[in-house]
Design a protein around this motif. Sequence first.
Motif, PDB file in Angstrom:
ATOM      1  N   ARG A  32       2.587 -18.478 -36.474  1.00  0.00           N
ATOM      2  CA  ARG A  32       1.531 -18.409 -37.484  1.00  0.00           C
ATOM      3  C   ARG A  32       1.720 -19.480 -38.554  1.00  0.00           C
ATOM      4  NH1 ARG A  32       0.579 -17.648 -42.158  1.00  0.00           N
ATOM      5  NH2 ARG A  32       2.802 -17.339 -42.550  1.00  0.00           N
ATOM      6  N   ALA A  33       2.968 -19.704 -38.985  1.00  0.00           N
ATOM      7  CA  ALA A  33       3.245 -20.725 -39.991  1.00  0.00           C
ATOM      8  C   ALA A  33       2.912 -22.123 -39.485  1.00  0.00           C
ATOM      9  CB  ALA A  33       4.707 -20.658 -40.408  1.00  0.00           C
ATOM     10  N   MET A  34       2.989 -22.326 -38.169  1.00  0.00           N
ATOM     11  CA  MET A  34       2.638 -23.607 -37.554  1.00  0.00           C
ATOM     12  C   MET A  34       1.131 -23.769 -37.390  1.00  0.00           C
ATOM     13  SD  MET A  34       5.552 -23.644 -34.559  1.00  0.00           S
ATOM     14  CE  MET A  34       5.023 -25.173 -33.800  1.00  0.00           C
ATOM     15  N   GLY A  35       0.383 -22.706 -37.688  1.00  0.00           N
ATOM     16  CA  GLY A  35      -1.061 -22.759 -37.520  1.00  0.00           C
ATOM     17  C   GLY A  35      -1.530 -22.401 -36.135  1.00  0.00           C
ATOM     18  N   ARG A  36      -0.632 -21.898 -35.300  1.00  0.00           N
ATOM     19  CA  ARG A  36      -1.007 -21.577 -33.927  1.00  0.00           C
ATOM     20  C   ARG A  36      -1.903 -20.348 -33.892  1.00  0.00           C
ATOM     21  NH1 ARG A  36       2.701 -23.638 -29.811  1.00  0.00           N
ATOM     22  NH2 ARG A  36       1.862 -22.040 -28.432  1.00  0.00           N
ATOM     23  N   PRO A  37      -2.980 -20.379 -33.093  1.00  0.00           N
ATOM     24  CA  PRO A  37      -3.836 -19.204 -32.965  1.00  0.00           C
ATOM     25  C   PRO A  37      -3.264 -18.166 -31.994  1.00  0.00           C
ATOM     26  CG  PRO A  37      -4.718 -20.994 -31.649  1.00  0.00           C
ATOM     27  CD  PRO A  37      -3.518 -21.547 -32.379  1.00  0.00           C
ATOM     28  N   ASP A  38      -2.351 -18.584 -31.122  1.00  0.00           N
ATOM     29  CA  ASP A  38      -1.848 -17.731 -30.050  1.00  0.00           C
ATOM     30  C   ASP A  38      -0.481 -17.163 -30.411  1.00  0.00           C
ATOM     31  OD1 ASP A  38      -0.863 -20.326 -30.028  1.00  0.00           O
ATOM     32  OD2 ASP A  38      -0.536 -20.360 -27.874  1.00  0.00           O
ATOM     33  N   VAL A  39      -0.429 -16.358 -31.486  1.00  0.00           N
ATOM     34  CA  VAL A  39       0.862 -15.837 -31.929  1.00  0.00           C
ATOM     35  C   VAL A  39       1.313 -14.638 -31.101  1.00  0.00           C
ATOM     36  CG1 VAL A  39       0.481 -16.660 -34.269  1.00  0.00           C
ATOM     37  CG2 VAL A  39      -0.127 -14.313 -33.694  1.00  0.00           C
ATOM     38  N   ASP A  40       0.406 -13.987 -30.419  1.00  0.00           N
ATOM     39  CA  ASP A  40       0.740 -12.785 -29.656  1.00  0.00           C
ATOM     40  C   ASP A  40       0.892 -13.099 -28.177  1.00  0.00           C
ATOM     41  OD1 ASP A  40       0.653 -10.970 -31.849  1.00  0.00           O
ATOM     42  OD2 ASP A  40      -1.533 -11.020 -31.764  1.00  0.00           O
ATOM     43  N   ARG A  41       1.850 -12.468 -27.566  1.00  0.00           N
ATOM     44  CA  ARG A  41       2.025 -12.579 -26.125  1.00  0.00           C
ATOM     45  C   ARG A  41       0.884 -11.863 -25.397  1.00  0.00           C
ATOM     46  NH1 ARG A  41       6.282 -15.976 -24.263  1.00  0.00           N
ATOM     47  NH2 ARG A  41       8.233 -15.500 -25.361  1.00  0.00           N
ATOM     48  N   LYS A  42       0.645 -12.276 -24.178  1.00  0.00           N
ATOM     49  CA  LYS A  42      -0.331 -11.600 -23.328  1.00  0.00           C
ATOM     50  C   LYS A  42       0.135 -10.185 -23.034  1.00  0.00           C
ATOM     51  CE  LYS A  42      -2.396 -11.869 -18.700  1.00  0.00           C
ATOM     52  NZ  LYS A  42      -2.397 -12.627 -17.413  1.00  0.00           N
ATOM     53  N   ARG A  43      -0.806  -9.244 -23.050  1.00  0.00           N
ATOM     54  CA  ARG A  43      -0.494  -7.845 -22.737  1.00  0.00           C
ATOM     55  C   ARG A  43      -1.208  -7.427 -21.455  1.00  0.00           C
ATOM     56  NH1 ARG A  43       1.471  -3.975 -26.400  1.00  0.00           N
ATOM     57  NH2 ARG A  43       2.492  -4.967 -28.184  1.00  0.00           N
ATOM     58  N   GLU A  76      11.864 -12.002 -30.695  1.00  0.00           N
ATOM     59  CA  GLU A  76      10.601 -11.931 -29.961  1.00  0.00           C
ATOM     60  C   GLU A  76       9.539 -11.146 -30.721  1.00  0.00           C
ATOM     61  OE1 GLU A  76       7.724 -12.403 -27.238  1.00  0.00           O
ATOM     62  OE2 GLU A  76       9.685 -13.350 -27.043  1.00  0.00           O
ATOM     63  N   LEU A  77       9.917 -10.005 -31.283  1.00  0.00           N
ATOM     64  CA  LEU A  77       8.941  -9.133 -31.931  1.00  0.00           C
ATOM     65  C   LEU A  77       8.541  -9.604 -33.316  1.00  0.00           C
ATOM     66  CD1 LEU A  77      10.330  -5.578 -31.047  1.00  0.00           C
ATOM     67  CD2 LEU A  77       8.470  -6.821 -29.928  1.00  0.00           C
ATOM     68  N   PHE A  78       9.504 -10.126 -34.087  1.00  0.00           N
ATOM     69  CA  PHE A  78       9.265 -10.360 -35.506  1.00  0.00           C
ATOM     70  C   PHE A  78       9.246 -11.833 -35.908  1.00  0.00           C
ATOM     71  CE2 PHE A  78      11.792  -6.292 -35.246  1.00  0.00           C
ATOM     72  CZ  PHE A  78      10.684  -5.467 -35.301  1.00  0.00           C
ATOM     73  N   VAL A  79      10.182 -12.616 -35.402  1.00  0.00           N
ATOM     74  CA  VAL A  79      10.317 -13.987 -35.897  1.00  0.00           C
ATOM     75  C   VAL A  79       9.404 -14.954 -35.152  1.00  0.00           C
ATOM     76  CG1 VAL A  79      11.932 -15.844 -36.417  1.00  0.00           C
ATOM     77  CG2 VAL A  79      12.712 -13.466 -36.489  1.00  0.00           C
ATOM     78  N   ARG A  83      11.214   1.568 -41.069  1.00  0.00           N
ATOM     79  CA  ARG A  83       9.939   0.846 -41.105  1.00  0.00           C
ATOM     80  C   ARG A  83       9.362   0.767 -39.700  1.00  0.00           C
ATOM     81  NH1 ARG A  83       8.614  -3.543 -44.624  1.00  0.00           N
ATOM     82  NH2 ARG A  83      10.284  -2.794 -45.999  1.00  0.00           N
ATOM     83  N   SER A  84       8.060   0.870 -39.565  1.00  0.00           N
ATOM     84  CA  SER A  84       7.440   0.749 -38.246  1.00  0.00           C
ATOM     85  C   SER A  84       7.497  -0.695 -37.765  1.00  0.00           C
ATOM     86  CB  SER A  84       5.981   1.217 -38.286  1.00  0.00           C
ATOM     87  OG  SER A  84       5.173   0.259 -38.943  1.00  0.00           O
ATOM     88  N   VAL A  85       7.398  -0.880 -36.469  1.00  0.00           N
ATOM     89  CA  VAL A  85       7.416  -2.224 -35.885  1.00  0.00           C
ATOM     90  C   VAL A  85       6.288  -3.069 -36.454  1.00  0.00           C
ATOM     91  CG1 VAL A  85       7.069  -3.517 -33.743  1.00  0.00           C
ATOM     92  CG2 VAL A  85       8.611  -1.556 -33.769  1.00  0.00           C
ATOM     93  N   ASP A  86       5.079  -2.515 -36.511  1.00  0.00           N
ATOM     94  CA  ASP A  86       3.937  -3.288 -37.004  1.00  0.00           C
ATOM     95  C   ASP A  86       4.097  -3.648 -38.471  1.00  0.00           C
ATOM     96  OD1 ASP A  86       2.798  -3.173 -34.506  1.00  0.00           O
ATOM     97  OD2 ASP A  86       1.439  -1.513 -34.988  1.00  0.00           O
ATOM     98  N   SER A  87       4.602  -2.712 -39.272  1.00  0.00           N
ATOM     99  CA  SER A  87       4.789  -2.985 -40.692  1.00  0.00           C
ATOM    100  C   SER A  87       5.834  -4.081 -40.906  1.00  0.00           C
ATOM    101  CB  SER A  87       5.206  -1.706 -41.423  1.00  0.00           C
ATOM    102  OG  SER A  87       5.579  -1.986 -42.757  1.00  0.00           O
ATOM    103  N   TYR A  88       6.926  -4.005 -40.166  1.00  0.00           N
ATOM    104  CA  TYR A  88       7.981  -4.998 -40.348  1.00  0.00           C
ATOM    105  C   TYR A  88       7.547  -6.365 -39.826  1.00  0.00           C
ATOM    106  CZ  TYR A  88      12.634  -6.937 -40.802  1.00  0.00           C
ATOM    107  OH  TYR A  88      13.710  -7.720 -41.167  1.00  0.00           O
TER     108      TYR A  88
END
Length: 406
Positions: free
Chosen positions: A322-333, A313-316, A9-14
């Motif tokens: 997101r389940a907490m309602g946080r808008p900032d689910v992604d790390r800075k790139r 870090e990547l998946f959980v 499975r791809s990283v994004d899909s998983y």
Amino acid sequence: MPNTATRPRSVDSYRATIAALVTDLPIERLPVADCLGLVLAEDVTAPIALPPFDNSAMDGYAVRSVDVVGASEDNPVELPVSEDIPAGRTDVVPLLPGTAHRIMTGAPVPPGADTVVQVELTDSGVDKVRIFTPVALGTHLRRTGEDVREGSTVMTAGTVLRPAQLGFLAALGLPDLPVRRRPRVLILSTGTELVEPGRPLAAGQIYESNSVHIAAAVEEIGGVAHVLRSVPDDVEALYKTLEPHLHDHDLLITTGGVSAGAYEVVKDALAGEGVEFLKVAVQPGGPQGFGSYMGLPVVTLPGNPVSAALSFELFVRPALLRAMGRPDVDRKRVTAKASAAMTSPAGKKQYRRGYHEAGSVQAVPVGGPGSHLLMAFAQANCLIEIPEDVTEVPEGGDVQLVMLVP
């Protein structure tokens, strides 16, 4: 459920799969002081105005501005002081023309006063005060509702509650807030070879560290971690350890026991019980698992420490945020230049540990790609992401960084 996947499975899909597994957390009301890092679940309307009453912005004297017109060093205006108004006084009497009230910062301005003369412009008198300069109408007054109007919407659902937000809402007199509940995460590491830190190691044993890392990562984002100490490679022992806790948590995270070899206790126990095991096209961290056991969502991570840390870090982590309602689910790139050449296996998205200094254009790889190199992970402040279709990154080549620290 059986594993029907024929390709990794791809990283994004998983990542999307795990996001869907961890559902929105329920709303509860918590004391304001307990809401740090949580997400406001409903709009907040101001129950009072801020300030709630006209008050003084300075220590000084409440007066009528017309009574101090023409005051100067050579010809001060002298007024009798008829009242003292400390902060917190509630029985404030009106100011009569031609008089002054001594007033402290934050104290209510008496009816009839329209300005405050700061104490530095006076002789600091107690019974009488001499004022040495005229003060314009409205000087040093904080007006009712100047900051917030009563009944106005002051904060919207989805706001992350940090110290400034909590202090502001407390100033409105709100004792509790509607928030998305903290995720309650059950963490179980597996492996007969694992020993709790502090105990002596026998030959062939290692110290258990995955639960420490995962629990800290859960708590860092505002979750509640419950660690079950490592269980041996025994299916019945795993069932017995889990059983008392299955209905008290939102997610179970296991580490270890998910690969293709023998003695893979998590796979042996949970395959066919609602958990699917598969490969993800990532290095490190390929063996993964997800599903539900006895109604509890489950994510099974690899046992190698770096693989477990990276998988969280990547998946959980984004799924919990997101389940907490946080808008900032992604790390800075950040885009940077590789300070050294790197290689990566074809068809896998590789994450190398790296270091990127603020203001620099370079990304410095830290350690190699091995899933056992814990010191490199501890020294890194970013992950260097190498896409599936890239097998070589030259020195000076562009790379994408996932920043692990702000």
